[in-house]
Design a protein around this motif. Structure first.
Motif, PDB file in Angstrom:
ATOM      1  N   VAL A  52      96.723  58.924  31.600  1.00 15.86           N
ATOM      2  CA  VAL A  52      96.652  60.319  32.058  1.00 15.86           C
ATOM      3  C   VAL A  52      95.212  60.651  32.440  1.00 15.86           C
ATOM      4  O   VAL A  52      94.946  61.216  33.508  1.00 15.86           O
ATOM      5  CB  VAL A  52      97.159  61.280  30.964  1.00 15.86           C
ATOM      6  N   ALA A  53      94.256  60.274  31.577  1.00 10.15           N
ATOM      7  CA  ALA A  53      92.850  60.617  31.831  1.00 10.15           C
ATOM      8  C   ALA A  53      92.354  59.990  33.129  1.00 10.15           C
ATOM      9  O   ALA A  53      91.676  60.640  33.928  1.00 10.15           O
ATOM     10  CB  ALA A  53      91.985  60.159  30.649  1.00 10.15           C
ATOM     11  N   ILE A  54      92.715  58.724  33.367  1.00 15.89           N
ATOM     12  CA  ILE A  54      92.252  58.033  34.578  1.00 15.89           C
ATOM     13  C   ILE A  54      92.804  58.731  35.822  1.00 15.89           C
ATOM     14  O   ILE A  54      92.090  58.977  36.799  1.00 15.89           O
ATOM     15  CB  ILE A  54      92.672  56.543  34.539  1.00 15.89           C
ATOM     16  N   ILE A  55      94.088  59.109  35.787  1.00  9.50           N
ATOM     17  CA  ILE A  55      94.703  59.739  36.961  1.00  9.50           C
ATOM     18  C   ILE A  55      94.105  61.125  37.202  1.00  9.50           C
ATOM     19  O   ILE A  55      93.776  61.493  38.334  1.00  9.50           O
ATOM     20  CB  ILE A  55      96.239  59.808  36.785  1.00  9.50           C
ATOM     21  N   VAL A  56      93.941  61.921  36.129  1.00 13.15           N
ATOM     22  CA  VAL A  56      93.408  63.282  36.290  1.00 13.15           C
ATOM     23  C   VAL A  56      91.965  63.222  36.791  1.00 13.15           C
ATOM     24  O   VAL A  56      91.566  63.977  37.684  1.00 13.15           O
ATOM     25  CB  VAL A  56      93.490  64.053  34.953  1.00 13.15           C
ATOM     26  N   ARG A  57      91.186  62.280  36.249  1.00 20.86           N
ATOM     27  CA  ARG A  57      89.799  62.168  36.686  1.00 20.86           C
ATOM     28  C   ARG A  57      89.730  61.796  38.169  1.00 20.86           C
ATOM     29  O   ARG A  57      88.907  62.328  38.915  1.00 20.86           O
ATOM     30  CB  ARG A  57      89.073  61.109  35.851  1.00 20.86           C
ATOM     31  N   ALA A  58      90.623  60.884  38.598  1.00 24.49           N
ATOM     32  CA  ALA A  58      90.626  60.487  40.009  1.00 24.49           C
ATOM     33  C   ALA A  58      90.974  61.683  40.895  1.00 24.49           C
ATOM     34  O   ALA A  58      90.394  61.882  41.956  1.00 24.49           O
ATOM     35  CB  ALA A  58      91.620  59.353  40.227  1.00 24.49           C
ATOM     36  N   ARG A  59      91.927  62.501  40.438  1.00 23.84           N
ATOM     37  CA  ARG A  59      92.318  63.674  41.211  1.00 23.84           C
ATOM     38  C   ARG A  59      91.130  64.633  41.357  1.00 23.84           C
ATOM     39  O   ARG A  59      90.861  65.160  42.435  1.00 23.84           O
ATOM     40  CB  ARG A  59      93.497  64.362  40.516  1.00 23.84           C
ATOM     41  N   LEU A  60      90.412  64.869  40.245  1.00 19.31           N
ATOM     42  CA  LEU A  60      89.266  65.784  40.283  1.00 19.31           C
ATOM     43  C   LEU A  60      88.162  65.244  41.184  1.00 19.31           C
ATOM     44  O   LEU A  60      87.497  66.005  41.893  1.00 19.31           O
ATOM     45  CB  LEU A  60      88.718  65.995  38.866  1.00 19.31           C
ATOM     46  N   ALA A  61      87.972  63.923  41.159  1.00 16.41           N
ATOM     47  CA  ALA A  61      86.910  63.330  41.977  1.00 16.41           C
ATOM     48  C   ALA A  61      87.199  63.537  43.462  1.00 16.41           C
ATOM     49  O   ALA A  61      86.281  63.562  44.280  1.00 16.41           O
ATOM     50  CB  ALA A  61      86.778  61.845  41.664  1.00 16.41           C
ATOM     51  N   GLY A  62      88.485  63.711  43.804  1.00 18.58           N
ATOM     52  CA  GLY A  62      88.835  63.882  45.206  1.00 18.58           C
ATOM     53  C   GLY A  62      88.833  65.327  45.671  1.00 18.58           C
ATOM     54  O   GLY A  62      89.157  65.611  46.825  1.00 18.58           O
ATOM     55  N   LEU A  63      88.506  66.273  44.768  1.00 15.52           N
ATOM     56  CA  LEU A  63      88.551  67.693  45.141  1.00 15.52           C
ATOM     57  C   LEU A  63      87.278  68.109  45.874  1.00 15.52           C
ATOM     58  O   LEU A  63      86.216  67.537  45.690  1.00 15.52           O
ATOM     59  CB  LEU A  63      88.718  68.569  43.900  1.00 15.52           C
ATOM     60  N   ASN A  64      87.401  69.166  46.663  1.00 13.88           N
ATOM     61  CA  ASN A  64      86.256  69.692  47.391  1.00 13.88           C
ATOM     62  C   ASN A  64      85.489  70.675  46.497  1.00 13.88           C
ATOM     63  O   ASN A  64      86.023  71.722  46.137  1.00 13.88           O
ATOM     64  CB  ASN A  64      86.770  70.400  48.656  1.00 13.88           C
ATOM     65  N   PRO A  65      84.230  70.352  46.124  1.00 13.59           N
ATOM     66  CA  PRO A  65      83.491  71.224  45.199  1.00 13.59           C
ATOM     67  C   PRO A  65      83.232  72.617  45.786  1.00 13.59           C
ATOM     68  O   PRO A  65      83.017  73.575  45.036  1.00 13.59           O
ATOM     69  CB  PRO A  65      82.177  70.476  44.963  1.00 13.59           C
ATOM     70  N   ALA A  66      83.299  72.746  47.110  1.00 16.04           N
ATOM     71  CA  ALA A  66      83.035  74.048  47.740  1.00 16.04           C
ATOM     72  C   ALA A  66      84.028  75.111  47.280  1.00 16.04           C
ATOM     73  O   ALA A  66      83.693  76.296  47.230  1.00 16.04           O
ATOM     74  CB  ALA A  66      83.079  73.903  49.257  1.00 16.04           C
ATOM     75  N   LEU A  67      85.254  74.693  46.898  1.00 16.73           N
ATOM     76  CA  LEU A  67      86.268  75.666  46.499  1.00 16.73           C
ATOM     77  C   LEU A  67      85.835  76.417  45.244  1.00 16.73           C
ATOM     78  O   LEU A  67      85.961  77.636  45.146  1.00 16.73           O
ATOM     79  CB  LEU A  67      87.605  74.971  46.255  1.00 16.73           C
ATOM     80  N   GLU A  68      85.331  75.648  44.248  1.00 19.21           N
ATOM     81  CA  GLU A  68      84.901  76.287  43.012  1.00 19.21           C
ATOM     82  C   GLU A  68      83.624  77.089  43.230  1.00 19.21           C
ATOM     83  O   GLU A  68      83.463  78.183  42.674  1.00 19.21           O
ATOM     84  CB  GLU A  68      84.676  75.237  41.927  1.00 19.21           C
ATOM     85  N   GLU A  69      82.718  76.562  44.027  1.00 13.91           N
ATOM     86  CA  GLU A  69      81.488  77.294  44.308  1.00 13.91           C
ATOM     87  C   GLU A  69      81.805  78.624  44.979  1.00 13.91           C
ATOM     88  O   GLU A  69      81.218  79.657  44.661  1.00 13.91           O
ATOM     89  CB  GLU A  69      80.573  76.444  45.193  1.00 13.91           C
ATOM     90  N   ALA A  70      82.782  78.603  45.889  1.00 16.75           N
ATOM     91  CA  ALA A  70      83.178  79.836  46.567  1.00 16.75           C
ATOM     92  C   ALA A  70      83.698  80.847  45.567  1.00 16.75           C
ATOM     93  O   ALA A  70      83.379  82.043  45.631  1.00 16.75           O
ATOM     94  CB  ALA A  70      84.237  79.531  47.619  1.00 16.75           C
ATOM     95  N   ALA A  71      84.522  80.377  44.593  1.00 11.60           N
ATOM     96  CA  ALA A  71      85.073  81.291  43.590  1.00 11.60           C
ATOM     97  C   ALA A  71      83.943  81.972  42.809  1.00 11.60           C
ATOM     98  O   ALA A  71      83.980  83.184  42.560  1.00 11.60           O
ATOM     99  CB  ALA A  71      86.001  80.539  42.644  1.00 11.60           C
ATOM    100  N   HIS A  72      82.918  81.175  42.413  1.00 10.76           N
ATOM    101  CA  HIS A  72      81.799  81.749  41.678  1.00 10.76           C
ATOM    102  C   HIS A  72      81.029  82.731  42.544  1.00 10.76           C
ATOM    103  O   HIS A  72      80.652  83.807  42.110  1.00 10.76           O
ATOM    104  CB  HIS A  72      80.870  80.638  41.171  1.00 10.76           C
TER     105      HIS A  72
END
Lengths: 263, 306
Positions: free
Chosen positions: A149-169
């Protein structure tokens, strides 16, 4: 792509036949009227009726499901948190943990099984708890599920666009709000894929279950193993056929889901 | 930027070092504690117990000793005994053979899947994945029926003098090996296929234009390109094959014991847990050595566990 040769197609056909030969024989024999022997003696559903009246098989099915559900819930929560933390935070021993995470995936499962058996018997001597049974099996299953589970979730997070979270902040969301409204929804496909894999691994596991089970906590693979040791009976073929059908259905569903999502 | 030494910008959020470590602990803490207690802890326990000896009534006791490892190396109480060195060698050789056979059967299948188009490609790929989702125990006991005395395979083999007509083709190393290739073939096909999909065919064409025949075009134009897939496939088959317990248990004979069976025997009937722990340590070391060799070969840091 190059035009493919006849030789390639023929050898592929032979290899597919080889891959499916064991599955085919189990399915065919589950409908065979013959009790013993390899000859075909006509079609029957008798073994499926025998199976449905088999109290042991039904209780093993209940145990298998209970074990898979309990362990998957725990492993998905812990594994998701671990995968998230490993992706987001750097700490002392981060490299070590990232490496260790692959170890349960690769080492022989019998080594993990007997090491748990040793631990339980030691703890039992000290505390009187940890009698082999459903609890010890859940503990063992969670242990081999967490890394997946940890390996799959980490891979998913690594593929996300960091701009989305920065925009939220930037738009005024605090850390908690950003996590639950932006990050977590984006993680969900990874979490579901991890949970699905964990669930399948638990249902399929024989070795860890075999060494950590007690009386009354027999699962389907353990039941099949002990039946095979006594000599294969047709109703075990019927049980196996149902399990083959369920896993084929799951495999095809996951493939279709992935294709539609273009992952 | 207003960021000073006390804070760090993290995914758009400003965190103090204290908040950072609190969040680290809260997210990875529980999972790591679990793995420490139920994975690393028990492995350390096995390492310790392998240095003890068997007490009365199958208990664990005695002083620290390397006796278990000496016995594994063949130096028994009654002089040299090749049983355990042979078990180790047999397991490693069977793992290597199975991996090589899976690569040879996996290559054509991977090229076939890559040559399929559109929905047929998905179908061809799904057909490789479905057996993987099917319980290994079922795919293994099925070979008892396929290789049993009355099966058509056995009768065909008997025609060629390869088997006795009234005996099956199992138990034995042949049955174990055949079943392992069948069970683990998808592990080889999938990474090879991923490499084949990325193959640059113009290199192969260039080799052919420069006068290479088909064999040397394959060796020099294709093999170097799909090497990552071949290495991954090899290790993914070798590891489960080397440490298998179920397949040799159901299809192997008493004379062809493997590491997995030896562990089960010591923890089961023989009830010599310290010696069983030593056998488990050897399997663990072989697996880690294989991973280390592969990581060094490919330079993949994540898989470099040692």
């Amino acid at each position: 792509m190059h035009a493919r040769s006849k030789t390639l197609t023929t050898s592929a056909a032979v290899i597919y036949a080889f891959l499916y030969a064991p599955i085919a024989i189990v399915v065919v024999f589950s409908f065979n009227a013959a009790r013993h022997g390899a000859g075909w003696q006509g079609f029957t559903l008798h073994w499926y009726r025998t199976l449905l009246a088999n109290e042991q098989a039904l209780s093993a099915a209940r145990n298998s499901l209970l074990l898979a559900i309990c362990s998957t819930v725990i492993a998905t929560v812990l594994g998701t948190m671990l995968g998230f933390g490993l992706n987001r935070y750097r700490f002392r021993g981060h490299r070590f943990v990232s490496r260790i995470l692959y170890l349960p995936v690769f080492i022989p499962d019998i080594v993990m099984a007997v090491s748990l058996l040793l631990l339980y018997s030691l703890l039992r001597q000290w505390s009187g708890l940890f009698q082999l049974g459903m609890t010890t099996m859940v503990l063992g299953h969670v242990t081999f599920q967490i890394p997946f589970v940890a390996i799959i979730v980490r891979a998913r997070l690594a593929g996300l666009n960091p701009a989305l979270e920065e925009a939220a902040h930037d738009l005024g969301a605090n850390g908690w709000q950003t996590f639950w409204r932006v990050t977590f929804p984006l993680m969900i496909p990874g979490v579901l894929a991890g949970a699905m894999l964990a669930f399948t691994l638990s249902l399929d596991d024989f070795v860890v279950s075999f060494f950590t089970s007690g009386p009354g906590s027999t699962t389907l693979p353990i039941l099949i193993y002990s039946s095979v040791k006594r000599g294969i009976t047709p109703d075990i073929n019927a049980l196996s056929t149902l399990m083959i059908a369920a896993s084929a259905l799951a495999a095809v569903t996951v493939t279709l889901l992935q294709r539609n999502r273009k992952v | 930027m207003r960021a000073n030494l006390q804070t760090a910008v993290h995914h758009g959020e400003t965190l103090t070092p204290r908040a950072y470590s609190l969040r680290t602990g809260a997210s990875v803490g529980p999972g790591l504690a679990w793995l420490g207690a139920l994975f690393l802890g028990p492995l350390a326990l096995i390492a310790l117990i392998s240095l003890l000896s068997r007490g009365e009534y199958g208990t664990v006791g005695g002083a620290w000793t390397f006796e278990n490892y000496r016995r594994l190396a063949g130096f028994g109480l009654l002089g040299f005994d090749s049983l355990y060195p042979l078990i180790i060698a047999r397991s490693v050789l069977l793992g290597l053979t199975t991996a090589m056979l899976c690569l040879s059967a996996g290559l054509p299948l991977a090229f076939f899947i890559a040559s399929c188009k559109g929905r047929y490609k998905n179908l061809a790929l799904t057909l490789v994945v479905v057996p993987l989702w099917t319980n290994l125990l079922i795919r293994t006991y099925a070979w008892q029926m396929l290789l049993g005395p009355e099966s058509s395979l056995t009768q065909v083999a008997a025609l060629f003098g390869l088997a006795e007509a009234d005996e099956g083709l199992y138990p034995g190393l042949f049955a174990v090996s055949l079943c392992m290739v069948c069970d683990f073939l998808p592990f080889a096909v999938l990474p090879i296929y991923a490499s084949v999909e990325k193959l640059n065919w113009s290199l192969v064409e260039a080799a052919m234009d420069l006068g290479a025949n088909r064999v040397s075009a394959f060796r020099h134009g294709i093999v170097p390109q799909i090497k990552p897939g071949l290495t991954a496939g090899f290790i993914l088959v070798f590891l489960p094959a080397m440490g298998q317990f179920v397949i040799p248990d159901l299809l192997g004979g008493a004379k062809t014991m493997l590491l997995g069976n030896a562990i089960q025997q010591q923890f089961g009937a023989a009830s010599d847990w310290p010696f069983g722990s030593a056998v488990a340590m050897v399997s663990l070391l072989v697996a880690m050595l294989a991973l280390w060799l592969m990581a060094r070969h490919t330079g993949d840091d994540e898989l470099n566990i040692l």
